[in-house]
Design a protein around this motif. Sequence first.
Motif, PDB file in Angstrom:
ATOM      1  N   ASP A 126     -11.911  -0.707  -2.233  1.00 37.32           N
ATOM      2  CA  ASP A 126     -11.819  -0.429  -3.668  1.00 37.32           C
ATOM      3  C   ASP A 126     -11.565   1.047  -3.975  1.00 37.32           C
ATOM      4  O   ASP A 126     -10.771   1.372  -4.861  1.00 37.32           O
ATOM      5  CB  ASP A 126     -13.111  -0.877  -4.376  1.00 37.32           C
ATOM      6  N   ALA A 127     -12.254   1.930  -3.243  1.00 37.21           N
ATOM      7  CA  ALA A 127     -12.108   3.367  -3.529  1.00 37.21           C
ATOM      8  C   ALA A 127     -10.667   3.809  -3.275  1.00 37.21           C
ATOM      9  O   ALA A 127     -10.069   4.552  -4.055  1.00 37.21           O
ATOM     10  CB  ALA A 127     -13.070   4.170  -2.656  1.00 37.21           C
ATOM     11  N   LEU A 128     -10.099   3.345  -2.166  1.00 37.72           N
ATOM     12  CA  LEU A 128      -8.709   3.674  -1.833  1.00 37.72           C
ATOM     13  C   LEU A 128      -7.774   3.149  -2.921  1.00 37.72           C
ATOM     14  O   LEU A 128      -6.879   3.855  -3.395  1.00 37.72           O
ATOM     15  CB  LEU A 128      -8.338   3.070  -0.473  1.00 37.72           C
ATOM     16  N   TRP A 129      -8.011   1.908  -3.333  1.00 34.99           N
ATOM     17  CA  TRP A 129      -7.132   1.322  -4.332  1.00 34.99           C
ATOM     18  C   TRP A 129      -7.173   2.106  -5.652  1.00 34.99           C
ATOM     19  O   TRP A 129      -6.149   2.404  -6.249  1.00 34.99           O
ATOM     20  CB  TRP A 129      -7.497  -0.156  -4.586  1.00 34.99           C
ATOM     21  N   ARG A 130      -8.406   2.457  -6.076  1.00 41.00           N
ATOM     22  CA  ARG A 130      -8.542   3.218  -7.327  1.00 41.00           C
ATOM     23  C   ARG A 130      -7.798   4.545  -7.241  1.00 41.00           C
ATOM     24  O   ARG A 130      -7.115   4.960  -8.169  1.00 41.00           O
ATOM     25  CB  ARG A 130     -10.023   3.472  -7.638  1.00 41.00           C
ATOM     26  N   ALA A 131      -7.913   5.196  -6.091  1.00 44.26           N
ATOM     27  CA  ALA A 131      -7.256   6.506  -5.920  1.00 44.26           C
ATOM     28  C   ALA A 131      -5.737   6.361  -6.014  1.00 44.26           C
ATOM     29  O   ALA A 131      -5.052   7.177  -6.650  1.00 44.26           O
ATOM     30  CB  ALA A 131      -7.657   7.117  -4.576  1.00 44.26           C
ATOM     31  N   VAL A 132      -5.210   5.317  -5.377  1.00 46.81           N
ATOM     32  CA  VAL A 132      -3.769   5.082  -5.382  1.00 46.81           C
ATOM     33  C   VAL A 132      -3.294   4.762  -6.804  1.00 46.81           C
ATOM     34  O   VAL A 132      -2.248   5.230  -7.255  1.00 46.81           O
ATOM     35  CB  VAL A 132      -3.425   3.935  -4.400  1.00 46.81           C
ATOM     36  N   GLU A 133      -4.101   3.968  -7.505  1.00 45.20           N
ATOM     37  CA  GLU A 133      -3.761   3.581  -8.876  1.00 45.20           C
ATOM     38  C   GLU A 133      -3.772   4.806  -9.797  1.00 45.20           C
ATOM     39  O   GLU A 133      -2.846   5.019 -10.577  1.00 45.20           O
ATOM     40  CB  GLU A 133      -4.784   2.546  -9.365  1.00 45.20           C
ATOM     41  N   GLU A 134      -4.825   5.641  -9.647  1.00 38.09           N
ATOM     42  CA  GLU A 134      -4.938   6.824 -10.495  1.00 38.09           C
ATOM     43  C   GLU A 134      -3.822   7.822 -10.238  1.00 38.09           C
ATOM     44  O   GLU A 134      -3.371   8.532 -11.143  1.00 38.09           O
ATOM     45  CB  GLU A 134      -6.301   7.499 -10.283  1.00 38.09           C
ATOM     46  N   ALA A 135      -3.342   7.867  -8.996  1.00 34.06           N
ATOM     47  CA  ALA A 135      -2.232   8.779  -8.674  1.00 34.06           C
ATOM     48  C   ALA A 135      -0.916   8.291  -9.267  1.00 34.06           C
ATOM     49  O   ALA A 135       0.080   9.025  -9.268  1.00 34.06           O
ATOM     50  CB  ALA A 135      -2.103   8.928  -7.156  1.00 34.06           C
ATOM     51  N   GLY A 136      -0.911   7.056  -9.755  1.00 37.96           N
ATOM     52  CA  GLY A 136       0.301   6.522 -10.387  1.00 37.96           C
ATOM     53  C   GLY A 136       1.274   5.896  -9.418  1.00 37.96           C
ATOM     54  O   GLY A 136       2.369   5.479  -9.804  1.00 37.96           O
ATOM     55  N   PHE A 137       0.877   5.794  -8.138  1.00 35.96           N
ATOM     56  CA  PHE A 137       1.816   5.326  -7.113  1.00 35.96           C
ATOM     57  C   PHE A 137       2.298   3.895  -7.350  1.00 35.96           C
ATOM     58  O   PHE A 137       3.376   3.517  -6.921  1.00 35.96           O
ATOM     59  CB  PHE A 137       1.196   5.433  -5.719  1.00 35.96           C
ATOM     60  N   LEU A 138       1.464   3.087  -8.022  1.00 33.97           N
ATOM     61  CA  LEU A 138       1.865   1.692  -8.238  1.00 33.97           C
ATOM     62  C   LEU A 138       3.101   1.612  -9.128  1.00 33.97           C
ATOM     63  O   LEU A 138       3.828   0.627  -9.100  1.00 33.97           O
ATOM     64  CB  LEU A 138       0.714   0.907  -8.876  1.00 33.97           C
ATOM     65  N   LEU A 139       3.322   2.695  -9.906  1.00 35.93           N
ATOM     66  CA  LEU A 139       4.456   2.716 -10.836  1.00 35.93           C
ATOM     67  C   LEU A 139       5.636   3.504 -10.263  1.00 35.93           C
ATOM     68  O   LEU A 139       6.569   3.851 -10.982  1.00 35.93           O
ATOM     69  CB  LEU A 139       4.019   3.341 -12.170  1.00 35.93           C
ATOM     70  N   ALA A 140       5.586   3.782  -8.962  1.00 37.85           N
ATOM     71  CA  ALA A 140       6.598   4.657  -8.345  1.00 37.85           C
ATOM     72  C   ALA A 140       8.011   4.121  -8.517  1.00 37.85           C
ATOM     73  O   ALA A 140       8.957   4.879  -8.716  1.00 37.85           O
ATOM     74  CB  ALA A 140       6.284   4.853  -6.861  1.00 37.85           C
ATOM     75  N   LEU A 141       8.175   2.796  -8.451  1.00 38.29           N
ATOM     76  CA  LEU A 141       9.524   2.212  -8.457  1.00 38.29           C
ATOM     77  C   LEU A 141       9.999   1.834  -9.862  1.00 38.29           C
ATOM     78  O   LEU A 141      11.059   1.253 -10.028  1.00 38.29           O
ATOM     79  CB  LEU A 141       9.578   0.982  -7.545  1.00 38.29           C
ATOM     80  N   ILE A 142       9.170   2.146 -10.876  1.00 41.36           N
ATOM     81  CA  ILE A 142       9.577   1.880 -12.261  1.00 41.36           C
ATOM     82  C   ILE A 142      10.218   3.147 -12.822  1.00 41.36           C
ATOM     83  O   ILE A 142       9.678   4.239 -12.651  1.00 41.36           O
ATOM     84  CB  ILE A 142       8.345   1.473 -13.120  1.00 41.36           C
ATOM     85  N   PRO A 143      11.383   3.019 -13.459  1.00 40.53           N
ATOM     86  CA  PRO A 143      12.069   4.210 -13.992  1.00 40.53           C
ATOM     87  C   PRO A 143      11.190   4.962 -14.987  1.00 40.53           C
ATOM     88  O   PRO A 143      10.335   4.365 -15.654  1.00 40.53           O
ATOM     89  CB  PRO A 143      13.303   3.643 -14.691  1.00 40.53           C
ATOM     90  N   GLU A 144      11.437   6.257 -15.087  1.00 41.31           N
ATOM     91  CA  GLU A 144      10.647   7.094 -15.992  1.00 41.31           C
ATOM     92  C   GLU A 144      10.725   6.621 -17.441  1.00 41.31           C
ATOM     93  O   GLU A 144       9.725   6.596 -18.140  1.00 41.31           O
ATOM     94  CB  GLU A 144      11.120   8.544 -15.908  1.00 41.31           C
TER      95      GLU A 144
END
Lengths: 381, 348
Positions: free
Chosen positions: B34-52
């Motif tokens: 969970d901690a890893l997932w939260r960190a990745v989510e907060e860094a915005g990485f999940l949205l990396a492939l979505i255009p600005e």
Amino acid sequence: MTRFDFPAPSRSEAEEALRAEVRSFLATELTNARAIDRAPSWSGFDASFSRKLGARGWIGMTWPRRYGGREASFLERYVVLEELLAAGAPVAAHWIADRQSGPLLLRYGTEAQREAILPRIAAGECFFCIGMSEPDSGSDLAATRTRARPVEGGWRVSGAKLWTTYAHKSHYMILFCRTSDEGERNKGLSQFLVEMTTPGVTVRPVCDISGAHHFNEVHFDDVFLPADTLLGTPGQGWAQVMNELAFERSGPERFLSSFTLMDEFSKVVRAEPTSGGTEAVGRFVAHLVTLRRLSRSVATRLQAGADPTLEAALVKDLGALLEQDTPEIVRRHVAAEPSAEAPDDFAQALAWTIQNAPAFSLRGGTREILRGIIARGLGLR
Amino acid sequence: MAEVDLIAETAERLLADFATPQAADAAENGVFPDALWRAVEEAGFLLALIPEEAGGLGVDPESAAGLLRRSAYHAAPIPLAETMLAARLLAQAGINLPAGPLSLACGDVELTPVPSGWRVQGKATRVAWGAQSAALVVVTAQDGRAHIALVPRDGYAATAGRNLADEPRDDLSIAADIPPASVAASPVDAEGLLWRLAALRAIQMAGAMERALDLSVAYAGERSQFGKPIGRFQAIQQALASAAGQVAAAVSAASLAAEAVVNDGENASLRAAVAKARCGEAAGSVAGIAHQIHGAIGFSHEHPLRLVTRRLWAWRDEHGPEAFWNRRLGEAALAAPGGSLWHLITAA
């Protein structure tokens, strides 16, 4: 994290227009070329073909206009090279001069040397051979025993070079030899610009395993070289030759040596598709696309003035593996006796490639030397 | 270039902190990090492939490849690649992105109109993090056209399964009524989803190979036998140099894969095929050399080498092994106009 520097290669519309121009030229020029003539590609010598390329402006492309170049980018030059190789064009005559001797002259030559020679190279009229290997100096280049002694007005050279490709058809050799015994063994080495007609220079043929003559031994019997034949700085030959090798190791010729055979193989499979044959063709595509990207990355770095010695060694090592695998793989899928006399193109290409494959991981730095360079890059030596 | 470095640096720091070998060990026993997932989510990485312009990071291919290579380098036991792609597809389809990890599948699924929206029913097999995801994104054909549907976690039951690396690969039985806003025309069909998933695995393989090589080089420098570090022996140097060549090829192929996913466009599926086939072939070679260099200790469960080598052996067969993609490439080459292998190679 281990990092090699392979930046994304650029692709421009100018390059693609140039590619179309080269393809159209080659389609006309090579109409009647048989597979046995196309397979050797950059081992195939045809002075008149080189002159035609020179007339088109496709030799010395990146050089300044005042030396006969067209100031093209390294990637434009790359397009021309890879199209020539893929088509199996006979480009050996000018290959060495275009690839390494010309760039060496540009970097280390005197103005007089550049003016006298570079425009002739670019015109496809002046050919070079490499004076590095010797009987007792192959991978160990610093073991060179050919020696130049300073004399009044120049130098006197004695010794012998070996495996000198097309020395018998070249106008010049860039000679790498010892000029001093002081310091470490990779010190005291120098390069000279030697006219092959110089008195005392003798060229004798050395045939390869198939009986073909492209190698030679070149003897220097107390040859007088005037002072202005020195290339670069005396004692700096080692650094100069290492720079030369970065150009020698990274080009498309380091993974396309078996391309004619791959292409002929794909024609056989196209005519009679099998699952295994189709898969083998696909694997060639996957490997070539990847290698081409790596190699074009190195061209991008050369364009930027970087020293890609490590990356060039990686490309050449991977390229030779693919080139040598090719005949072994295709013969699992097609029953054909390799033969230069056979009427079919596949058998001809197979004949040339099988017999020449051993050289692919020897010339330009053996596999073991390249892997030593890579290991150094990994911090192991 | 600055953007590449920023994402890479952030990812490296975050993964070093949270994607620890302990987290990977725990994940093998079914504990979601969970901690890893939260960190990745907060860094915005999940949205990396979505255009600005659509509210994402809109990263370029090199950044996308760098991010996924690093996550695999650290054997991060999360569905980062799957969620990144699912988020991109949802954004393209105009479906709102839910929170949490997403599973992504192309299954044997039927969509039927019902008064409240759509009934979605069917099965999907070997779905990454199927049981632990917050929702499932499924691509299916409906009346001959590809549709994409977002199914909440209570809309499917999961039977737990694992791949060779003990990553969750679950079979899902889907039965749910979902609102109209959760279904849309899909930006990709089943084939398009397959090559994109294959491309992402190729990038991950490159990162896992980089780790296997780094661990091996480090070990060769530390381990002494016969009175010197084994990395001083030429036999070891030559083997590691050979692995380095395969890693260089894999990293280059991974860049092609990222270009395929991010830029899409003509020949994207060919680039993905090249990447999956080439990385898959390199994976076996690099894993083999890494274990040979490490000797017995690398073969023990306590050593972190297994975290990447087992993933390599699993990933090379997921979403199509080399034989599958090489055959696809061969078919494309043989059908290429002009009858020359070369034209396809220069186009790819």
